[in-house]
Write an enzyme that holds these catalytic residues in place. Structure first.
Site, PDB file in Angstrom:
ATOM      1  N   ASP A  36     -77.932   9.185 -25.553  1.00 24.51           N
ATOM      2  CA  ASP A  36     -78.156  10.595 -25.791  1.00 24.51           C
ATOM      3  C   ASP A  36     -76.907  11.356 -25.383  1.00 24.51           C
ATOM      4  O   ASP A  36     -76.160  10.909 -24.497  1.00 24.51           O
ATOM      5  CB  ASP A  36     -79.361  11.101 -24.989  1.00 24.51           C
ATOM      6  CG  ASP A  36     -79.992  12.352 -25.596  1.00 24.51           C
ATOM      7  OD1 ASP A  36     -81.031  12.216 -26.255  1.00 24.51           O
ATOM      8  OD2 ASP A  36     -79.422  13.450 -25.430  1.00 24.51           O
ATOM      9  N   VAL A  63     -72.589  10.876 -30.938  1.00 25.48           N
ATOM     10  CA  VAL A  63     -72.687  10.100 -32.179  1.00 25.48           C
ATOM     11  C   VAL A  63     -71.738  10.603 -33.252  1.00 25.48           C
ATOM     12  O   VAL A  63     -71.553   9.931 -34.279  1.00 25.48           O
ATOM     13  CB  VAL A  63     -74.130  10.075 -32.725  1.00 25.48           C
ATOM     14  CG1 VAL A  63     -75.056   9.349 -31.763  1.00 25.48           C
ATOM     15  CG2 VAL A  63     -74.634  11.487 -33.017  1.00 25.48           C
ATOM     16  N   TYR A 155     -79.575  20.946 -43.118  1.00 27.00           N
ATOM     17  CA  TYR A 155     -80.502  19.877 -42.725  1.00 27.00           C
ATOM     18  C   TYR A 155     -80.942  19.075 -43.946  1.00 27.00           C
ATOM     19  O   TYR A 155     -80.920  17.841 -43.937  1.00 27.00           O
ATOM     20  CB  TYR A 155     -81.712  20.478 -42.020  1.00 27.00           C
ATOM     21  CG  TYR A 155     -82.680  19.456 -41.476  1.00 27.00           C
ATOM     22  CD1 TYR A 155     -82.433  18.840 -40.254  1.00 27.00           C
ATOM     23  CD2 TYR A 155     -83.830  19.099 -42.184  1.00 27.00           C
ATOM     24  CE1 TYR A 155     -83.319  17.893 -39.752  1.00 27.00           C
ATOM     25  CE2 TYR A 155     -84.712  18.155 -41.686  1.00 27.00           C
ATOM     26  CZ  TYR A 155     -84.457  17.560 -40.466  1.00 27.00           C
ATOM     27  OH  TYR A 155     -85.320  16.618 -39.974  1.00 27.00           O
ATOM     28  N   THR A 190     -92.114  17.902 -31.621  1.00 25.63           N
ATOM     29  CA  THR A 190     -91.128  17.419 -30.662  1.00 25.63           C
ATOM     30  C   THR A 190     -90.497  18.629 -29.976  1.00 25.63           C
ATOM     31  O   THR A 190     -90.722  19.774 -30.395  1.00 25.63           O
ATOM     32  CB  THR A 190     -90.015  16.621 -31.364  1.00 25.63           C
ATOM     33  OG1 THR A 190     -89.228  17.530 -32.159  1.00 25.63           O
ATOM     34  CG2 THR A 190     -90.574  15.511 -32.241  1.00 25.63           C
TER      35      THR A 190
END
Length: 253
Positions: A36, A63, A155, A190
């Site tokens: 993370d 990432v 997105y 989430t």
């Protein structure tokens, strides 16, 4: 257990779907590498796995950075002793009309969601090929990798990209015995989406777009991810598994 003593690497493992993948994989015997951008969240997930008598190691990973992605794969292999599965769960989204979306925000979402899937996957696959070992990669796409929705230009573009990248990697890596698949969830509750549920009218609208009349919980998506990653499903590659409670099958009139 399906993942007994296997090494499962999870980006975005500090919360949400990625965290649930870590928990579910560990319950099935995996050794887990929790990655993370937030080191504390990664450590918290790893600690929770260990409290449940599992094995987990935490890593701070960006990432979007090739060096960071490569170092993560190297460090995970050193800690876990092998490489078997990579789950690319790190992601973000914007809620901005396309006419108002800044280039900086566009770049940020594309970088995290699309480049952030490509870079760990490339590093992971390169190492597997060097070792002559098989492996499995599961990417987190979205229903918005299959369709569109308002105020989600970056997105939606990024998740369509993840779908295409999944198919491309599956095509090229199949001969190396590396399977690549993706899940396409509907709305999942989430930390990233929690604001949706604070307005009851909006929450009801979410229920209404799903044939099952509800949203998903993170563990349900994690279960689908592990289905694709399991060795028993060894003839499944290049597939986009829609786990959306019936969102994309049609509109209720």
């Amino acid at each position: 257990m399906r993942f007994q003593d296997q090494a499962v690497l999870v980006t975005g493992g500090g919360s949400g779907i990625g965290q649930q993948v870590c928990f579910a994989a560990a319950r099935e015997g995996a050794r887990v590498a929790v990655a993370d951008l937030d080191q504390e969240r990664a450590e918290a997930t790893a600690a929770a796995v260990r409290q449940r008598s599992g094995e987990a190691h935490a890593f701070r990973v960006d990432v979007t950075d090739p060096t960071s992605a490569m170092k993560f794969v190297t460090a995970a292999e050193a800690s876990l002793g092998r490489l078997d599965v990579l789950v690319n769960s790190a992601g973000m989204r914007e809620i901005v009309p396309v006419l108002d979306l800044s280039f900086e925000e566009w770049q940020r979402v594309i970088s995290v969601n699309l480049s952030g899937t490509f870079l760990p996957s490339q590093a992971f696959a390169r190492r597997l090929v060097a070792l002559g070992r098989p492996g499995r990669i599961v990417n987190l796409a979205s229903t918005l990798g299959l369709m569109a929705a308002p105020k989600r230009a970056a997105y939606t573009a990024s998740k369509h990209g993840v779908v295409g990248l999944t198919k491309q990697m599956a095509l090229e890596l199949g001969e190396k015995n590396i399977r690549v698949n993706a899940v396409a969830p509907g709305v999942v509750r989430t930390p990233m989406t929690e604001r949706y549920f604070q307005d009851e009218e909006y929450a009801q609208a979410i229920r209404d777009i799903h044939a099952l009349g509800r949203w998903a919980e993170p563990h349900e998506i994690a279960n689908a991810i592990l289905f694709l990653a399991a060795e028993e499903n060894g003839f499944v590659t290049g597939s986009i598994l829609t786990v959306d409670g019936g969102w994309t099958i049609g509109k209720k009139m």
